[in-house]
Design an enzyme around this catalytic site. Structure first.
Site, PDB file in Angstrom:
ATOM      1  CE1 TYR A 108      -4.376   1.234   0.298  1.00 13.86           C
ATOM      2  CE2 TYR A 108      -3.174   3.047   1.305  1.00 13.86           C
ATOM      3  CZ  TYR A 108      -4.329   2.546   0.726  1.00 13.86           C
ATOM      4  OH  TYR A 108      -5.419   3.355   0.557  1.00 13.86           O
ATOM      5  CE1 TYR A 127      -5.474   6.174  -1.742  1.00 14.06           C
ATOM      6  CE2 TYR A 127      -7.461   7.395  -2.273  1.00 14.06           C
ATOM      7  CZ  TYR A 127      -6.658   6.763  -1.351  1.00 14.06           C
ATOM      8  OH  TYR A 127      -7.040   6.734  -0.029  1.00 14.06           O
TER       9      TYR A 127
END
Lengths: 390, 136, 313
Positions: free
Chosen positions: A294, A344
């Protein structure tokens, strides 16, 4: 954590394009992605009897389920804590299928995070005094401490202090991600690689985080179809087994303000999960061929590399500098360009890339794709998984 | 203040300017700007703003005053670059601040900002030189 | 190519690069007009106000050749209208108009008796952009100002945004709504936390302490995570502590804060960690481990916060 009983796999993937302005509703994005995941899996909408997503997703599961042709919904769940919710829905899907509650689950996330509410803007979600977000953020918002970049900057600053890392070390991560993005036509930064000098001259957002340390803000949707490995044998796609998966929150964990761990240079939730995940999947760090870590902010990659034992504490910057996680490296990280280089979509686009790699369909195809590590948000209660090619 | 004594990082003293309808209207008229949104509240409302608001030339004039108050009357303003943000409406206060950000030969570069209750009204950079010969 | 792109392309072909003028000033530079400007701006520079040979504030540059109150240009000016392009954009629906940036160079200060004329060139019409005000395009004008001897005394690049006003909750302010300053977000004060915020209003930084096992905690919560007791009291912090980590926030600039906005995580001497603002030290001079002290400050009506200062390196 006991062993997985029945094996569970990702058998379908779907996504919209990623953009700065989708021009359509979040609901439409979610339906488009979910529908294409169902088609990809070889199942029918009527086969889908479970839905799992993020609590931040604005699209009710019953609405998406109905529109893709779903009939009875036997299981639905949501996971809290922003990007920390990127793995929870997979964990829930596994549990629900293994326990016989349902057979085929869609995990999805659709958002207009660029053209709609931008998380980086400092605009708040709700002024409702009963909202747990507002109760929590009351200790930060009144001082102007209002953006994810500023919260995670605290951890990055501490990491620099303890291990001698520099802004250039963060920059090398971004450069590696932008290199992958530059050859990925789905990426916002397609054909736009970045130099370390350009990183170093980008404007300061929240010291030590510069503009190019930050993930993008994007519109788009991603969806997956999950079912038993047994069922997958009759389906057209190469199954990607969820070899191990779990979530983690610690007493010191907080919603995206991870200031109360003894040591905030780490995200200790990842350290807590590593042995379990390797153990259940029956692999070691050296068996991991590539990873989706992440990357809301570039420095967050560093403690994750350490927590999952790819190197010793404090040495991740050297691992990065050696090219280990870059194109041609031993364990490439975020071969789609990550959330910094591609888009994103709250972590799910990275998991999409892992499936593509294992199917041999990535624009940045690598050779060894037996095992991949995937993580959800850093600095929040989170989750991680190990995926295995079948 | 002697401009030659300026040093990089030096802050200009803050200047608070009360934004009144009188300032907005007199500034608009003095700058020959007769657009209705700068003197007619009803017209401003019709265009979606809650009140009349300051025109860019008045902002420019106030910035010029702020700079020459600090640099001295004989200093020469060579260039002003500015970006406008939120409007200046009556009843607000604009706080002007500035910092010396560079000095090259004799030219002093100043970064300035005018902030009101809604946010930044103006952000910019100015270049000032000491007097050589005022005219010609 | 979409319809709106075609329309903008046509406008570009028609207007961009065409230098129009001259536009003459209605009057020579006069002390009267300079005085009126200085009076409005609160300008006291004696060079502008002296009885003879006054110079004009350079920032007046653009105003000299403006149209009069009725929209008429001075005699002998060209009858072409620089702003025709803005009118055409109006008719395409981009009726909103706002000047967004201004870059002026002053080659010499004007003085009493100078008679100014100007030329204007549309330099650019941008593609359509999504902006906070609505969809629109940026029009950039370059203006040159000459004296009666045709000497260049100054130039200016001015960018306007022409936009279609949008009706969103973000930007649509009701006509009658009073103008509200953007304040700090007030905290939620509930059963579990009211004591903390009230303590700050009373000038005290209060830390929760478990009545059973004396474990201290912050931020407030109803149950002791060590012994599960619901009984607690507060102790008053002496407000001293050590910087554990910090950040200087530069972007986005959110009113009403000043930037860079320095936030510190402080390990208070009492043993809990707190996030707060730090003032009085440049970000580059702050170090982890610096000793700090808080003073309690009322930052707006009904809201007091601890603000830290560095006391020792």
């Amino acid at each position: 954590m006991t062993n997985m009983k029945d094996k569970i796999a990702i058998v379908g993937i779907g996504a919209t394009e990623f953009s700065k302005n989708s021009g359509r509703s979040e609901m439409q994005l979610a339906c488009e992605a979910a529908h294409s995941a169902v088609k990809d899996s070889g199942l029918q909408g009527a086969d889908i009897d479970g839905m799992a997503t993020f609590s931040m997703d604005n699209n009710w599961e019953i609405e998406v389920h109905r529109q893709i042709g779903g009939q009875e919904l036997r299981f639905f769940s949501r996971t809290e804590f922003g990007g920390g919710g990127a793995i929870g829905p997979f964990a829930h899907a596994v549990s629900a299928i293994q326990s016989g509650q349902c057979n085929n689950v869609i995990v999805y996330r659709g958002m207009n995070e660029r053209s709609g509410l931008r998380f980086g803007s400092g605009e708040i979600m709700s002024m409702n005094a009963l909202n747990p977000d507002m109760i929590h953020f009351s200790h930060y918002f009144p001082t102007g401490f209002m953006t994810p970049a500023s919260w995670i900057a605290m951890c990055a600053r501490r990491y620099m202090h303890q291990y001698g890392a520099t802004s250039e070390d963060f920059g090398r991560i971004t450069v590696s991600l932008r290199d992958f993005a530059s050859t990925n036509p789905n990426a916002f930064f397609y054909q736009k690689p970045l130099t370390l000098e350009e990183h170093q001259s980008s404007k300061m957002i929240a010291d030590p985080l510069r503009l190019f340390d930050c993930c993008q803000e994007s519109d788009g949707a991603v969806a997956f179809v999950i079912t038993s490995l047994e069922r997958a044998k009759d389906l057209p796609q190469t199954p990607v087994e969820i070899a191990s998966v779990r979530q983690c929150a610690l007493p010191s964990s907080r919603q995206v303000t991870p200031f109360y761990h003894q040591d905030i240079a780490q995200f200790p939730e990842f350290d807590a999960m590593a042995d379990d995940l390797y153990g259940v999947a029956g692999v070691q760090a050296e068996d991991i061929d590539f990873a989706c870590l992440y990357d809301h902010f570039s420095p967050s990659i560093l403690p994750q590399l350490e927590a999952f034992k790819f190197c010793a504490r404090g040495e991740a910057k050297d691992l990065v500098a050696s090219g280990h996680i870059s194109r041609g490296g031993k364990m490439p990280v975020n071969t789609n360009g990550g959330q910094i280089g591609e888009a994103y979509i709250h972590g799910l686009n990275g998991i999409l890339e892992v499936v593509r790699q294992m199917r041999g369909e990535s624009p940045n195809q690598i050779d060894n794709t037996e095992h991949a590590l995937v993580t959800a948000g850093a600095g929040v209660p989170t989750g991680a998984a190990i995926l295995r090619k079948h | 203040m002697k401009l030659s004594q300026a040093s990089i990082g030096q802050d200009l003293p803050q200047l608070d300017i009360d934004i009144t309808a009188r300032l907005i209207v007199s500034g608009a008229i003095a700058s020959q700007d007769f657009e209705d949104v700068h003197h007619d509240k009803a017209a401003a409302n019709a265009k979606g703003t809650p009140d009349i608001f300051m025109n860019i030339l008045t902002t420019n004039g106030l910035v010029g005053r702020y700079l020459s108050d600090w640099a001295g009357p004989d200093s020469i303003i060579k260039r002003i670059k500015l970006k406008l943000g939120v409007p200046n409406f009556p009843g607000d206060t604009m706080v002007l601040t500035g910092t010396v950000t560079a000095i090259e030969n004799q030219t002093v570069e100043i970064s300035f900002k005018g902030k009101n209750g809604l946010g930044n009204h103006v952000v910019g950079t100015a270049f000032i030189e000491p007097k050589v010969e005022l005219n010609d | 190519m979409s319809e709106s792109h075609k329309e903008l392309d046509l406008l570009r072909q028609k207007f961009v690069g065409q230098r129009v003028g001259p536009y003459y000033a209605w009057n020579k530079v006069s002390r009267t007009q300079v005085w009126q400007w200085c009076a409005a701006m609160g300008e006291t520079n004696p060079n502008y106000l002296q009885k003879s040979d006054a110079v004009a504030p350079p920032t007046m540059l653009q105003s000299w050749t403006f149209r009069d109150v009725h929209g008429n240009y001075a005699p002998d000016s060209t009858d072409k209208n620089t702003y025709e392009v803005l009118g055409e954009l109006d008719s395409l629906g981009y009726v909103g108009s706002v000047a967004v940036s201004y870059d002026q160079s002053y080659h010499r200060y004007l003085k009493e008796g100078d008679h100014v004329h100007s030329f204007s060139t549309i330099k650019d019409i941008s593609d359509l952009k999504s902006t906070g005000l609505g969809e629109g395009c940026f029009v950039t004008e370059f203006a040159e100002y000459f004296d009666h001897d045709d000497q260049l005394c100054g130039d200016a690049t001015i960018t306007y945004l022409k936009y279609k006003p949008q009706q969103s909750s973000k930007t649509n302010r009701s006509e009658t709504a009073p103008l509200k300053k953007v304040g700090r977000i007030s905290p939620v004060e509930n059963h579990d936390s009211k004591h903390f915020w009230q303590g700050l209003r009373d000038g005290k930084l209060l830390i929760q302490e478990c009545s059973e096992c004396q474990t201290k905690r912050h931020p407030p919560q109803p149950m002791c995570e060590t012994c599960q007791s619901l009984e607690w009291q507060t102790i008053e912090s002496n407000c001293f502590g050590t910087i554990y980590s910090y950040t200087a926030i530069h972007y986005p600039e959110i009113p009403p804060f000043d930037y860079p906005n320095v936030i510190v995580l402080v390990d208070l001497d009492e043993g809990v960690r707190i996030a707060a603002q730090l003032e009085g030290t440049q970000p580059e001079k702050i170090e982890i481990g610096d000793r700090v002290q808080a003073h309690i400050k009322e930052v707006q009506d009904g809201l007091a916060l601890p603000i830290f200062k560095v006391t020792a390196k």
